[in-house]
Design a protein around this motif. Structure first.
Motif, PDB file in Angstrom:
ATOM      1  N   TYR A  10       0.855  -1.078   0.079  1.00 54.41           N
ATOM      2  CA  TYR A  10      -0.041   0.083   0.082  1.00 54.41           C
ATOM      3  C   TYR A  10       0.848   1.337   0.134  1.00 54.41           C
ATOM      4  CZ  TYR A  10      -3.868   2.916   1.564  1.00 54.41           C
ATOM      5  OH  TYR A  10      -4.839   3.981   1.465  1.00 54.41           O
ATOM      6  N   GLY A  11       0.599   2.225  -1.003  1.00 54.91           N
ATOM      7  CA  GLY A  11       1.493   3.473  -0.670  1.00 54.91           C
ATOM      8  C   GLY A  11       0.550   4.736  -1.455  1.00 54.91           C
ATOM      9  N   ASN A  12       1.469   5.694  -1.677  1.00 53.93           N
ATOM     10  CA  ASN A  12       0.705   6.946  -1.892  1.00 53.93           C
ATOM     11  C   ASN A  12       0.516   7.359  -3.412  1.00 53.93           C
ATOM     12  OD1 ASN A  12       3.284   7.809  -2.842  1.00 53.93           O
ATOM     13  ND2 ASN A  12       3.818   8.482  -1.015  1.00 53.93           N
ATOM     14  N   LEU A  13       0.705   6.391  -4.116  1.00 49.78           N
ATOM     15  CA  LEU A  13       0.562   6.222  -5.606  1.00 49.78           C
ATOM     16  C   LEU A  13      -0.838   5.443  -5.890  1.00 49.78           C
ATOM     17  CD1 LEU A  13       3.785   6.038  -7.221  1.00 49.78           C
ATOM     18  CD2 LEU A  13       2.664   8.136  -7.258  1.00 49.78           C
ATOM     19  N   MET A  14      -1.425   4.810  -5.062  1.00 50.50           N
ATOM     20  CA  MET A  14      -2.561   3.998  -5.116  1.00 50.50           C
ATOM     21  C   MET A  14      -3.651   4.565  -5.814  1.00 50.50           C
ATOM     22  SD  MET A  14      -4.585   4.608  -2.161  1.00 50.50           S
ATOM     23  CE  MET A  14      -5.162   2.821  -1.925  1.00 50.50           C
ATOM     24  N   ARG A  15      -4.153   5.416  -5.570  1.00 50.74           N
ATOM     25  CA  ARG A  15      -5.195   6.248  -6.137  1.00 50.74           C
ATOM     26  C   ARG A  15      -4.986   6.507  -7.611  1.00 50.74           C
ATOM     27  NH1 ARG A  15      -7.250  10.807  -5.330  1.00 50.74           N
ATOM     28  NH2 ARG A  15      -9.379  10.005  -5.211  1.00 50.74           N
ATOM     29  N   LYS A  16      -3.695   6.549  -8.024  1.00 50.96           N
ATOM     30  CA  LYS A  16      -3.665   6.562  -9.566  1.00 50.96           C
ATOM     31  C   LYS A  16      -3.263   5.273 -10.386  1.00 50.96           C
ATOM     32  CE  LYS A  16      -1.848   8.867 -13.388  1.00 50.96           C
ATOM     33  NZ  LYS A  16      -2.699   9.428 -14.233  1.00 50.96           N
TER      34      LYS A  16
END
Length: 532
Positions: free
Chosen positions: A189-195
């Motif tokens: 899980y990471g901060n690029l997951m919405r993209k």
């Protein structure tokens, strides 16, 4: 009388055999295992330097350097037969074969970040298969792909990518010392997951050592096993040697910001609004909310602040427009925003000052764990009312050191089917919560674990249910577990349904195909569907 004599003889014979077997097991199990390792490996890749037992002076340092939670760090544990810090793929193969033939369990450790220490603890004799020396990374910029070994850290991967390209990245976690093997297999899980989704959504192949010591990859790996290890956890099915991953495009300019709102300055109101908009922002925007304790050193001034961390794949001007339209209550100012390259955002996410060198990404742990901690997780499908938040704040204020991470969903996560990989927590979620309590005094363990149970129970009306979801990478033994030496299917279904939802049955079927005798087992492993 004759029958009595015969009975006594039989009993003595059984006792003799039992005592002899116990003596052999106690005195020879290590020797048998080590001899097997020697026999299984070739002279060009000797395994002797990779093996460490309690007799080695380096055993303690080898053990503790890759343990993270002091609650489970026990280098004097006599159940640990040996640590095999594999330096070649053949060492992994030999360890599996020899552990299986000697009926010894193995625990597989890549980065050691498992929250409950399951990669280095067991109540039965076991071997730690440490992957940290298998850390090769090969980048192919033209194909936008890479092969990354299980023991490579995310920091090493990010550094290697950035040296090859300024506009490529990989969607994974923000902690640089996470090992690629376990992190990716649990979801990533990471901060690029919405993209771009999570790590497993960008995995296209792997190299895996199966229960027979064979290396499976490409066509021999099989679509079903590749599906299972992408979010189902590799440790239930084999040993992950490496991942083949797709790299993703990022702009040359990425913008970040961090803004604090205390309860006294309207944090509850802003956080409530955040729940309504964070999953609906453009998919290039990741806006984390992090309730945490502040001023803990001054009891009269202790309070809760919600810290909003953001990353936007684009310039600050565009970011400001989005926030002013969707969350003006945040009061964001242009001077709060910092434009930088993607690789430099890694320092921001680990709370280093802006401008800090990214060289720290290559640091490896060397010291024993310094703190005790407990973590739990939840998924939220509808906004938590303000009165619910206020109830949670009261419990948080009982802790000495505790925070939560509210991580937004939406974007790509709403578009990827729940059964595309073994990781099931997809559309329908507003955000995911991580609860995290930290302490340094062993005597405070019971109090902190009790408070975590209290806050978890208080959150029950506001989170997912039937089953209540949990994130595999945030391992939590409270939701169910089996003893080290056996696996009860009904118990496994309890924790398995929370981690894997509707994907559990298929995972158990894959397990039955590739490990029917359930060799790869631990306290929260997936059993074969026929296991008892």
């Amino acid at each position: 009388m004759k029958e009595v004599v015969v009975l006594v003889y039989v009993l003595l014979l059984v006792l003799f055999v039992s005592v002899s077997n116990a003596k052999v097991t106690k005195t020879n199990i290590i020797e048998n295992f080590l001899q097997c390792l020697h026999n299984q490996t070739r002279s060009e890749n000797p395994i002797i330097e990779a093996v460490c037992t309690h007799d080695n002076s380096t055993f303690v340092s080898s053990y503790v350097s890759y343990t993270k939670n002091k609650r489970y760090s026990n280098p004097k544990d006599t159940k640990v037969i040996a640590i095999v810090a594999a330096k070649h793929e053949s060492h992994v193969q030999a360890t599996v074969v020899c552990a299986k033939s000697n009926r010894i369990q193995i625990r597989i450790r890549s980065g050691g970040h498992d929250y409950e220490g399951l990669s280095y603890i067991s109540s039965v004799p076991f071997v730690i298969l440490d992957m940290h020396d298998l850390r090769s990374i090969i980048i192919d910029v033209s194909k936008k792909q890479a092969w990354v070994n299980a023991g490579a850290t995310l920091g090493e991967l990010y550094t290697k990518i950035s040296k090859a390209s300024k506009t490529l990245a990989f969607p994974a976690g923000v902690c640089s010392t996470l090992g690629a093997g376990g992190h990716i297999s649990g979801g990533g899980y990471g901060n690029l997951m919405r993209k771009y989704g999570i790590s497993v959504d960008n995995v296209v192949d792997a190299r895996v050592v199966d229960v027979n010591g064979n290396i499976l990859t490409g066509a021999t790996l099989g679509d079903d096993l590749l599906w299972a290890i992408r979010g189902g956890g590799g440790g239930s099915f084999g040993v992950i040697l490496s991942w083949k991953i797709n790299l993703v495009d990022v702009p040359e300019t990425v913008t970040v910001f961090k803004v604090n709102k205390t309860l006294e300055k309207g944090a509850t109101d802003v956080l409530y609004k955040w729940q309504l908009v964070s999953s609906k922002l453009p998919q290039e925007f990741f806006l984390r909310a992090m309730p945490e304790l502040q001023n803990v050193a001054i009891p009269s001034k202790i309070t809760i602040a919600v810290v909003f961390y953001a990353q936007f794949l684009g310039p600050a001007k565009k970011l400001m427009e989005i926030i002013n339209k969707n969350l003006p209550e945040l009061g964001l100012k242009r001077e709060d925003c910092y434009e930088m390259s993607w690789i430099n955002t890694t320092t921001f996410w680990q709370n280093y000052p802006v401008g800090t060198s990214t060289s720290f990404l290559l640091d490896r742990p060397t010291d024993p764990p310094g703190a005790f901690f407990k973590s739990k997780s939840d998924y939220v499908k509808k906004p938590i009312p303000k009165e619910g938040m206020e109830k949670i704040w009261k419990i948080m204020l009982k802790f000495n050191n505790m925070f939560m991470q509210w991580n937004p969903y939406g974007g790509a996560m709403d578009k990827i089917p729940a059964n595309a990989t073994a990781f099931p927590h997809r559309n329908g979620n507003l955000y995911k919560i991580q609860y995290f309590a930290l302490w340094t005094d062993a005597n405070a363990t019971d109090a902190n674990v009790g408070l975590m149970k209290e806050i978890y129970e208080a959150m029950e009306p506001y989170v997912s249910s039937n089953p209540r979801g949990a994130f595999l990478n945030y391992r939590d033994m409270d939701i169910g577990s089996n003893p080290s030496g056996k696996t009860n299917v009904e118990e496994a279904k309890i924790y398995g349904s929370k981690y894997f939802l509707g994907n559990l049955k298929r995972l158990m079927q894959v397990k039955a195909k590739y490990d029917p005798e359930n060799f790869f087992r631990f306290e929260q492993s997936i059993p074969p569907i026929r296991a008892m």
